[in-house]
Scaffold this motif. Structure first.
Motif, PDB file in Angstrom:
ATOM      1  N   UNK A 128      64.103   7.910   5.183  1.00 31.83           N
ATOM      2  CA  UNK A 128      62.716   7.757   4.731  1.00 31.83           C
ATOM      3  C   UNK A 128      62.053   6.551   5.382  1.00 31.83           C
ATOM      4  N   UNK A 129      62.763   5.429   5.446  1.00 28.07           N
ATOM      5  CA  UNK A 129      62.191   4.233   6.037  1.00 28.07           C
ATOM      6  C   UNK A 129      61.912   4.391   7.518  1.00 28.07           C
ATOM      7  N   UNK A 130      62.856   4.965   8.251  1.00 31.93           N
ATOM      8  CA  UNK A 130      62.663   5.175   9.694  1.00 31.93           C
ATOM      9  C   UNK A 130      61.491   6.116   9.960  1.00 31.93           C
ATOM     10  N   UNK A 131      61.425   7.206   9.199  1.00 40.67           N
ATOM     11  CA  UNK A 131      60.357   8.192   9.395  1.00 40.67           C
ATOM     12  C   UNK A 131      58.978   7.606   9.089  1.00 40.67           C
ATOM     13  N   UNK A 132      58.870   6.872   7.986  1.00 39.10           N
ATOM     14  CA  UNK A 132      57.575   6.297   7.623  1.00 39.10           C
ATOM     15  C   UNK A 132      57.106   5.275   8.642  1.00 39.10           C
TER      16      UNK A 132
END
Length: 327
Positions: free
Chosen positions: A66-70
């Motif tokens: 989630x963090x990488x994608x955002x």
């Protein structure tokens, strides 16, 4: 900035990510996880080992994704819009995801609400992109239509919550964000989709440097510019939708991670791609660790922790003097 300095910064960010990953997987409210780490390597079958296998590892994986994608989606949206305050949910994704989650709880009492949020996010972003005009694409139109979509659908979500008081608490809790335990799609499939999106993102990183050129220089290649812009926005929409699937609706990360990476490494998106991946993953992993431990045994919704961490950083960047917000 020299190449060696940039490599040093990337190494430091990677170390921070590893520390964040360790805290998210092993650390608890009492200790820093030395006992958990020992049991992980000892391959025992006690309760703590089951907690690691069933809960901690999948949770940390989804927080990382989630963090990488955002962070990457925020970097893409800020690049194509030339607006440092642009964020991944600009195409109405948050509203579409929220509506999908609320409807799944309302109609199906679904424990797999994240898949409905994922579908809602994809549908809303697709509608906004189509309404923005694929042949005569306009970033300004995209932003305005996305804003209208967010306002309209958010009002609809509020209405649904108000007229369903018995399920309103569950709806509000889930809309606050949190790492999900979804049974429809396996973690292996989630990793495969994530890797494919990362590969697509890496392929189009050189195009972001191309789109940074002045509009007058791109006048002769306007069709190519529009094509690259649309493709980058579609990739950003898929990245954001995957983050919704993994951890719900989380704010601020898509804004502040690109700003931090730009402050550290400048404007070259080849370096910013790596930095955003590391920074975004670290932010969500640290927030997930805080969500588990800050008021143990209760868990704070991940979205609230991200907001508490992200809002002061966001205000700092807004008030910081210098050329931070110049593309």
């Amino acid at each position: 900035m020299t190449k060696s300095k940039k490599i040093t910064i990337i190494i430091i960010l990677a170390i921070i990510l590893l520390i964040s990953l360790y805290l998210a997987m092993y650390a608890g409210y009492k200790d820093f996880g030395c006992n958990m780490l020992y049991k992980a390597f000892n391959l025992s079958e006690d309760t703590d080992s089951m907690i690691l296998t069933v809960l901690r590892y999948p949770r940390a994986l989804k927080a990382l994704i989630a963090g990488c994608c955002l962070a990457l989606a925020g970097m893409f949206m800020q690049s194509v819009s030339k607006n440092p305050l642009a964020e991944p949910y600009i195409t109405g994704i948050s509203a579409g995801a929220g509506l999908g989650i609320v409807l799944s709880i309302l109609l199906f009492n679904s424990s797999n609400y994240s898949i409905f949020g994922f579908i809602g996010a994809l549908i809303s972003s697709a509608l906004v992109i189509i309404f923005s005009g694929l042949s005569r694409f306009s970033i300004t139109k995209l932003i305005l239509i996305g804003l209208s979509m967010n306002i309209f659908v958010s009002s609809l979500i509020s209405l649904i919550i108000l007229v369903n008081p018995l399920k309103s608490y569950m709806m509000m809790l889930i809309l606050s964000g949190g790492v999900t335990n979804n049974e429809i799609i396996s973690n292996k499939m989630l990793v495969i989709v994530f890797c494919l999106l990362m590969l697509a993102s890496a392929i189009f990183i050189p195009k972001l440097n191309y789109l940074r050129l002045d509009s007058e220089l791109l006048e002769t290649n306007k069709n190519r510019k529009y094509l690259y812009t649309v493709i980058v926005i579609i990739i950003a929409s898929f990245l954001t939708s995957l983050s919704v699937f993994a951890a719900g609706i989380l704010g601020f990360v898509g804004i502040i991670a690109p700003q931090i990476s730009r402050m550290l490494l400048g404007q070259d998106y080849r370096w910013l791609f790596i930095a955003n991946t590391l920074i975004g993953g670290s932010l969500i992993l640290l927030a997930d660790f805080a969500a588990r431990t800050v008021i143990y045994p209760l868990q704070v919704p991940l979205g609230l922790v991200v907001a508490f961490i992200g809002a002061p950083i966001f205000v700092y960047f807004l008030t910081r003097k210098g050329d931070m917000f110049r593309d």
